[in-house]
Design an enzyme around this catalytic site. Sequence first.
Site, PDB file in Angstrom:
ATOM      1  N   SER A 133      34.247  30.729  31.650  1.00  0.00           N
ATOM      2  CA  SER A 133      33.041  31.491  31.996  1.00  0.00           C
ATOM      3  C   SER A 133      32.457  32.076  30.718  1.00  0.00           C
ATOM      4  CB  SER A 133      33.410  32.634  32.948  1.00  0.00           C
ATOM      5  OG  SER A 133      32.341  33.548  33.059  1.00  0.00           O
ATOM      6  N   TYR A 169      39.093  39.309  35.555  1.00  0.00           N
ATOM      7  CA  TYR A 169      38.350  38.036  35.519  1.00  0.00           C
ATOM      8  C   TYR A 169      38.019  37.670  34.073  1.00  0.00           C
ATOM      9  CZ  TYR A 169      34.660  34.593  36.520  1.00  0.00           C
ATOM     10  OH  TYR A 169      33.899  33.446  36.575  1.00  0.00           O
TER      11      TYR A 169
HETATM   12  N1  LIG Z   1      29.006  30.880  39.735  1.00  0.00           N
HETATM   13  C1  LIG Z   1      28.940  31.277  38.476  1.00  0.00           C
HETATM   14  O1  LIG Z   1      27.918  31.827  38.043  1.00  0.00           O
HETATM   15  C2  LIG Z   1      30.106  31.065  37.559  1.00  0.00           C
HETATM   16  C3  LIG Z   1      29.931  31.422  36.215  1.00  0.00           C
HETATM   17  C4  LIG Z   1      30.974  31.216  35.322  1.00  0.00           C
HETATM   18  C5  LIG Z   1      32.156  30.654  35.761  1.00  0.00           C
HETATM   19  N2  LIG Z   1      32.299  30.314  37.072  1.00  0.00           N
HETATM   20  C6  LIG Z   1      33.581  29.702  37.468  1.00  0.00           C
HETATM   21  O2  LIG Z   1      33.327  28.467  38.104  1.00  0.00           O
HETATM   22  C7  LIG Z   1      34.368  28.200  39.050  1.00  0.00           C
HETATM   23  C8  LIG Z   1      33.747  27.888  40.413  1.00  0.00           C
HETATM   24  O3  LIG Z   1      32.972  29.014  40.790  1.00  0.00           O
HETATM   25  P1  LIG Z   1      31.916  28.971  41.995  1.00  0.00           P
HETATM   26  O4  LIG Z   1      30.866  29.969  41.654  1.00  0.00           O
HETATM   27  O5  LIG Z   1      31.564  27.581  42.327  1.00  0.00           O
HETATM   28  O6  LIG Z   1      32.845  29.608  43.155  1.00  0.00           O
HETATM   29  P2  LIG Z   1      32.797  29.430  44.754  1.00  0.00           P
HETATM   30  O7  LIG Z   1      33.384  30.692  45.286  1.00  0.00           O
HETATM   31  O8  LIG Z   1      31.431  29.025  45.205  1.00  0.00           O
HETATM   32  O9  LIG Z   1      33.799  28.189  45.000  1.00  0.00           O
HETATM   33  C9  LIG Z   1      35.159  28.294  44.703  1.00  0.00           C
HETATM   34  C10 LIG Z   1      35.935  27.247  45.480  1.00  0.00           C
HETATM   35  O10 LIG Z   1      37.341  27.462  45.196  1.00  0.00           O
HETATM   36  C11 LIG Z   1      38.077  27.408  46.433  1.00  0.00           C
HETATM   37  N3  LIG Z   1      39.288  28.223  46.334  1.00  0.00           N
HETATM   38  C12 LIG Z   1      39.362  29.577  46.318  1.00  0.00           C
HETATM   39  N4  LIG Z   1      40.650  29.969  46.294  1.00  0.00           N
HETATM   40  C13 LIG Z   1      41.408  28.832  46.285  1.00  0.00           C
HETATM   41  C14 LIG Z   1      42.812  28.593  46.263  1.00  0.00           C
HETATM   42  N5  LIG Z   1      43.701  29.609  46.267  1.00  0.00           N
HETATM   43  N6  LIG Z   1      43.249  27.318  46.262  1.00  0.00           N
HETATM   44  C15 LIG Z   1      42.352  26.285  46.308  1.00  0.00           C
HETATM   45  N7  LIG Z   1      41.010  26.463  46.310  1.00  0.00           N
HETATM   46  C16 LIG Z   1      40.543  27.728  46.309  1.00  0.00           C
HETATM   47  C17 LIG Z   1      37.085  27.967  47.462  1.00  0.00           C
HETATM   48  O11 LIG Z   1      37.449  27.606  48.795  1.00  0.00           O
HETATM   49  C18 LIG Z   1      35.755  27.365  46.996  1.00  0.00           C
HETATM   50  O12 LIG Z   1      35.535  26.090  47.575  1.00  0.00           O
HETATM   51  C19 LIG Z   1      35.280  29.421  39.047  1.00  0.00           C
HETATM   52  O13 LIG Z   1      36.389  29.214  38.212  1.00  0.00           O
HETATM   53  C20 LIG Z   1      34.383  30.511  38.468  1.00  0.00           C
HETATM   54  O14 LIG Z   1      35.110  31.532  37.850  1.00  0.00           O
HETATM   55  C21 LIG Z   1      31.308  30.525  37.984  1.00  0.00           C
END
Ligand SMILES: NC(=O)c1ccc[n+]([C@@H]2O[C@H](COP(=O)([O-])OP(=O)(O)OC[C@H]3O[C@@H](n4cnc5c(N)ncnc54)[C@H](O)[C@@H]3O)[C@@H](O)[C@H]2O)c1
Length: 257
Positions: free
Chosen positions: A143, A156
């Site tokens: 991130s 985080y």
């Molecule tokens: N959305 C953003 O702006 C952003 C920015 C930087 C980094 N990220 C990173 O990107 C990645 C995805 O984020 P996102 O925004 O798509 O999140 P999201 O919450 O939309 O999706 C996360 C997915 O992970 C699954 N998940 C959660 N816990 C789990 C577990 N214990 N075992 C298996 N699967 C599990 C959920 O069911 C979901 O499908 C994460 O690592 C997040 O930290 C997101």
Amino acid sequence: MKGILGKSAVVTGGARGIGKGISIRLADEGAKLIIVDIDEDAARCTAEELCRRGVQAEAYKADLRNITEIDAMVDYVYNKYNSIDILINNAGIQIREWATDFDEEKFDFLMDLNLKAYYFASRAAAKYMKTQEHGGAIVCISSANSKCYTSKRSPYNISKAAVNGLVGTLAVEWGRFNIRINAVAPGYVLTDMVQKGINDGIIDMQANFKVIPMKRLLRTDEIAGGVCFLASDEASGITGQTLFIDGGWSNCGLPED
Ligand SMILES: NC(=O)c1ccc[n+]([C@@H]2O[C@H](COP(=O)([O-])OP(=O)(O)OC[C@H]3O[C@@H](n4cnc5c(N)ncnc54)[C@H](O)[C@@H]3O)[C@@H](O)[C@H]2O)c1
């Protein structure tokens, strides 16, 4: 992109959000997708959506906070596909609280998924990848918060900074096996995770845009493009790196209108 066609590709947390975007892009490049998620119904919907695009995709249910389930998932993939070529460690969670309020249970809950699962899934995959002549490629989703620290999410931020260290460290151990491991560090992408922060009044995008030079949210396909590049043979000489796809946020010093 070179070197994706016909490869087996595991995407953790691939049911929705950024993971779904990555799965779509890898499928479009001809990979065989294994969508690993704790939400089995959503993972199945995503796999079915991919199959309708004419590619091979399946859903696999696992709680990645459990190392036994990680090992079983990787064994399953290797035994079924006779290879594990690409692993995308993407599943992650956010818990927004001041550090002074963060209790040990929540700290462990977050770290078990955002850091420990990345390490143990990479390790389980590498045990097979090192036996493959072509090695393998691992991409971990970090991130922009690994560098731009914001309040009310200290575990985080720490977990993501550690992911950047994880890819650097394991790249040094595994380069000799032709296993490349890199990270992509996204800025704000409008997924369920970010929408919850906006709904809870913790994320104010208008304020955030003052430190994001491109002054917009990113799309999942923009993150997926970088991930797919690092997983492909186009990036055959790159390992241990973190690619920031953040609209310029990590370079911004002071707020700008
Ligand atoms: N959305 C953003 O702006 C952003 C920015 C930087 C980094 N990220 C990173 O990107 C990645 C995805 O984020 P996102 O925004 O798509 O999140 P999201 O919450 O939309 O999706 C996360 C997915 O992970 C699954 N998940 C959660 N816990 C789990 C577990 N214990 N075992 C298996 N699967 C599990 C959920 O069911 C979901 O499908 C994460 O690592 C997040 O930290 C997101």
